[in-house]
Design a protein around this motif. Structure first.
Motif, PDB file in Angstrom:
ATOM      1  N   ALA A 279      -6.743 -78.095  22.521  1.00 46.75           N
ATOM      2  CA  ALA A 279      -7.026 -79.645  23.289  1.00 46.75           C
ATOM      3  C   ALA A 279      -5.530 -80.280  23.471  1.00 46.75           C
ATOM      4  O   ALA A 279      -5.470 -81.333  23.982  1.00 46.75           O
ATOM      5  CB  ALA A 279      -7.678 -80.292  22.085  1.00 46.75           C
ATOM      6  N   SER A 280      -4.423 -79.572  22.994  1.00 46.42           N
ATOM      7  CA  SER A 280      -3.185 -80.499  23.076  1.00 46.42           C
ATOM      8  C   SER A 280      -2.625 -80.056  24.540  1.00 46.42           C
ATOM      9  O   SER A 280      -1.731 -80.786  24.992  1.00 46.42           O
ATOM     10  CB  SER A 280      -2.149 -80.132  22.037  1.00 46.42           C
ATOM     11  OG  SER A 280      -1.948 -78.635  22.187  1.00 46.42           O
ATOM     12  N   PHE A 281      -3.102 -79.199  25.109  1.00 41.21           N
ATOM     13  CA  PHE A 281      -2.485 -78.536  26.379  1.00 41.21           C
ATOM     14  C   PHE A 281      -3.069 -79.409  27.524  1.00 41.21           C
ATOM     15  O   PHE A 281      -4.206 -79.836  27.699  1.00 41.21           O
ATOM     16  CB  PHE A 281      -3.100 -77.188  26.905  1.00 41.21           C
ATOM     17  CG  PHE A 281      -2.552 -76.136  25.873  1.00 41.21           C
ATOM     18  CD1 PHE A 281      -1.441 -76.606  25.130  1.00 41.21           C
ATOM     19  CD2 PHE A 281      -3.438 -74.838  25.780  1.00 41.21           C
ATOM     20  CE1 PHE A 281      -1.073 -75.549  24.012  1.00 41.21           C
ATOM     21  CE2 PHE A 281      -2.810 -73.910  24.987  1.00 41.21           C
ATOM     22  CZ  PHE A 281      -1.662 -74.218  24.190  1.00 41.21           C
ATOM     23  N   GLN A 282      -2.104 -80.065  28.289  1.00 39.61           N
ATOM     24  CA  GLN A 282      -2.412 -81.068  29.253  1.00 39.61           C
ATOM     25  C   GLN A 282      -3.574 -80.432  30.248  1.00 39.61           C
ATOM     26  O   GLN A 282      -4.263 -81.121  30.931  1.00 39.61           O
ATOM     27  CB  GLN A 282      -1.050 -81.454  29.933  1.00 39.61           C
ATOM     28  CG  GLN A 282      -1.358 -82.950  30.486  1.00 39.61           C
ATOM     29  CD  GLN A 282      -0.220 -83.277  31.326  1.00 39.61           C
ATOM     30  OE1 GLN A 282       0.737 -82.852  31.800  1.00 39.61           O
ATOM     31  NE2 GLN A 282       0.120 -84.721  31.191  1.00 39.61           N
ATOM     32  N   ALA A 283      -3.217 -79.234  30.890  1.00 38.35           N
ATOM     33  CA  ALA A 283      -4.090 -78.764  31.970  1.00 38.35           C
ATOM     34  C   ALA A 283      -5.360 -78.886  31.523  1.00 38.35           C
ATOM     35  O   ALA A 283      -6.235 -79.023  32.285  1.00 38.35           O
ATOM     36  CB  ALA A 283      -3.574 -77.412  32.502  1.00 38.35           C
ATOM     37  N   LEU A 284      -5.761 -78.519  30.143  1.00 40.79           N
ATOM     38  CA  LEU A 284      -7.281 -78.481  29.746  1.00 40.79           C
ATOM     39  C   LEU A 284      -7.616 -79.733  29.522  1.00 40.79           C
ATOM     40  O   LEU A 284      -8.813 -80.197  29.603  1.00 40.79           O
ATOM     41  CB  LEU A 284      -6.933 -77.600  28.390  1.00 40.79           C
ATOM     42  CG  LEU A 284      -6.609 -76.158  28.512  1.00 40.79           C
ATOM     43  CD1 LEU A 284      -7.066 -75.466  27.102  1.00 40.79           C
ATOM     44  CD2 LEU A 284      -7.340 -75.465  29.646  1.00 40.79           C
ATOM     45  N   GLN A 285      -6.873 -80.705  29.393  1.00 40.39           N
ATOM     46  CA  GLN A 285      -7.199 -82.097  29.238  1.00 40.39           C
ATOM     47  C   GLN A 285      -7.609 -82.461  30.534  1.00 40.39           C
ATOM     48  O   GLN A 285      -8.526 -83.300  30.648  1.00 40.39           O
ATOM     49  CB  GLN A 285      -6.335 -82.987  28.504  1.00 40.39           C
ATOM     50  CG  GLN A 285      -5.650 -82.767  27.189  1.00 40.39           C
ATOM     51  CD  GLN A 285      -4.311 -83.487  26.704  1.00 40.39           C
ATOM     52  OE1 GLN A 285      -3.973 -84.501  27.296  1.00 40.39           O
ATOM     53  NE2 GLN A 285      -3.897 -83.320  25.409  1.00 40.39           N
ATOM     54  N   HIS A 286      -7.019 -82.215  31.792  1.00 37.57           N
ATOM     55  CA  HIS A 286      -7.258 -82.674  32.954  1.00 37.57           C
ATOM     56  C   HIS A 286      -8.590 -81.932  33.236  1.00 37.57           C
ATOM     57  O   HIS A 286      -9.459 -82.859  34.115  1.00 37.57           O
ATOM     58  CB  HIS A 286      -6.281 -82.173  33.881  1.00 37.57           C
ATOM     59  CG  HIS A 286      -4.959 -82.839  34.029  1.00 37.57           C
ATOM     60  ND1 HIS A 286      -3.711 -82.328  34.547  1.00 37.57           N
ATOM     61  CD2 HIS A 286      -4.678 -83.990  33.089  1.00 37.57           C
ATOM     62  CE1 HIS A 286      -2.692 -83.263  34.235  1.00 37.57           C
ATOM     63  NE2 HIS A 286      -3.225 -84.237  33.365  1.00 37.57           N
TER      64      HIS A 286
END
Length: 401
Positions: A279-286
């Motif tokens: 959940a800390s990965f920005q790409a996955l947050q996007h």
């Protein structure tokens, strides 16, 4: 239209949510799909005991006199639990078609049984060539001394497995096969007992584990009293029932998207890579943000559809139905497909929950006309409005709800 829930509607939503969370686990659902158990009957009885089957049926015939919003609230929570009981096919599609088509005496006899769950009816309107369009009917009803002879085939009959009877669309023809006095475009509805001779029923498994019936009518004799309403009045009733069913299906998909996003968000919080949560990965947050945006767009489209059904004329309502069907259907496939992607390999397994939401979205797309058909209907309406000197009135949809 006021979309703030009143206390009764809030209570309805909360009660269905609690039931799904406590009594309709994914493991129990999986067991029901694999084995023949009494759980389906138990759940259907619980739906009846809680008044969910009667929610949108007329109060004067034993229902609770609710609205389409009540149906949407129930279906949304059922979508979260991937409910496999034929609520959509029997309690919404067939029940609302019956209410729209039947005469007073027929409603007095049948609607109370639909409300308390003792009677299950399924709607047989789709045919191999119709692709979800209720106006395309080749099954014939030939008048004779005993009433009518039904001859033809129906497909994708939701809830056919345990139905006590079927509402069947047919065209009345003369003995020589030519259109009857009602004309070439007239569609009539008949009530047929599921145990009738000359009726064969085959249940086919759909991709999501639910079933749909294939019915063959081989010169099946029905009485004149089996006709619902008057000759040639079936199409408006079918459109009424399908409008209710599409709203319920759209609400169900929104509930499924909600739950798929919740499951995925929780998974990304606990699954680690390089010693940090995914959940800390920005790409996955996007990607999660894109999923949430599609969900909210779908929710707004459902609100617009509910308002259109309440306020618009027939042509504008059919146009909005087509808009909602293709937009929400495609959004559900996107959101649930992304949920699988974010889970990785576990998302593809039969034993894990999230992939089943995608399967339901795939099946939902082919029900009541697929996304391509409804998008084409919207495009045709747009072309009509762009023509010089066009009428402000929208044309009839090429896919009738």
């Amino acid at each position: 239209m006021n979309f703030n829930l009143n206390p009764e509607q809030q209570l309805l939503q909360d009660s269905v949510r609690r039931y799904i969370d406590k009594a309709y686990s994914f493991d129990e659902r999986a067991t029901m799909l694999k084995e023949e158990t009494e759980n389906c009957t138990r759940h259907w009885q619980a739906f009846s005991d809680n008044g969910w089957l009667a929610a949108a049926l007329p109060e004067e015939y034993g229902g609770l006199g609710g609205t389409l919003l009540d149906t949407a609230l129930i279906a949304q929570q059922f979508g979260r639990g991937l409910v496999i009981e034929p609520y959509l096919g029997c309690a919404v599609l067939a029940a609302q078609t019956l209410v729209a088509a039947a005469g007073t005496a027929q409603k007095d006899r049948l609607v109370p049984g639909l409300a308390d769950g003792s009677i299950r009816l399924a709607l047989a309107y789709s045919e191999p060539a119709s692709r979800g369009d209720p106006a395309v009917v080749s099954l014939t009803a030939t008048p004779n001394a005993g009433g009518y002879l039904l001859d033809g085939r129906k497909t994708l009959v939701l809830g056919a497995d345990e139905a006590d009877g079927f509402i069947v669309s047919a065209r009345i023809t003369a003995a020589d096969g030519k259109p009857g006095a009602e004309g070439d475009t007239a569609i009539s509805l008949f009530l047929v007992d599921a145990a009738s001779p000359c009726l064969s029923r085959e249940i086919l498994a759909l991709h999501d584990g639910s079933g749909a019936g294939e019915l063959v009518f081989d010169r099946l004799q029905v009485s004149a009293g089996a006709m619902l309403g008057t000759p040639g009045s079936g199409l408006p009733a079918l459109q009424h029932g399908l409008a209710h069913a599409i709203i319920a299906l759209c609400a169900e998909l929104i509930g499924g998207m909600e739950r798929a996003i919740e499951i995925t968000a929780e998974y990304l919080k606990i699954r680690k890579q390089f010693a940090v949560p995914l959940a800390s990965f920005q790409a996955l947050q996007h990607r999660m943000a894109d999923m949430a945006a599609e969900l909210e767009l779908s929710r707004s489209m459902l609100y617009a559809l509910l308002a259109s059904v309440e306020n618009d004329d027939d042509a504008a309502r059919q146009h909005t139905i087509s808009q909602a069907k293709f937009l929400i259907g495609r959004a559900a496939r996107f959101v649930c497909g992304q949920a699988i992607q974010l889970h990785g390999g576990i998302g593809m397994t039969e034993e894990y929950t999230v992939g089943h939401f995608f399967k339901r979205a795939v099946v939902a797309d082919v029900l009541f006309g697929n996304s391509d058909q409804h998008e084409a209907a919207c495009a045709a309406a747009l072309q009509h409005t762009l023509r010089p000197g066009h009428s402000a009135r929208l044309p009839a949809s090429t896919v009738s709800a």
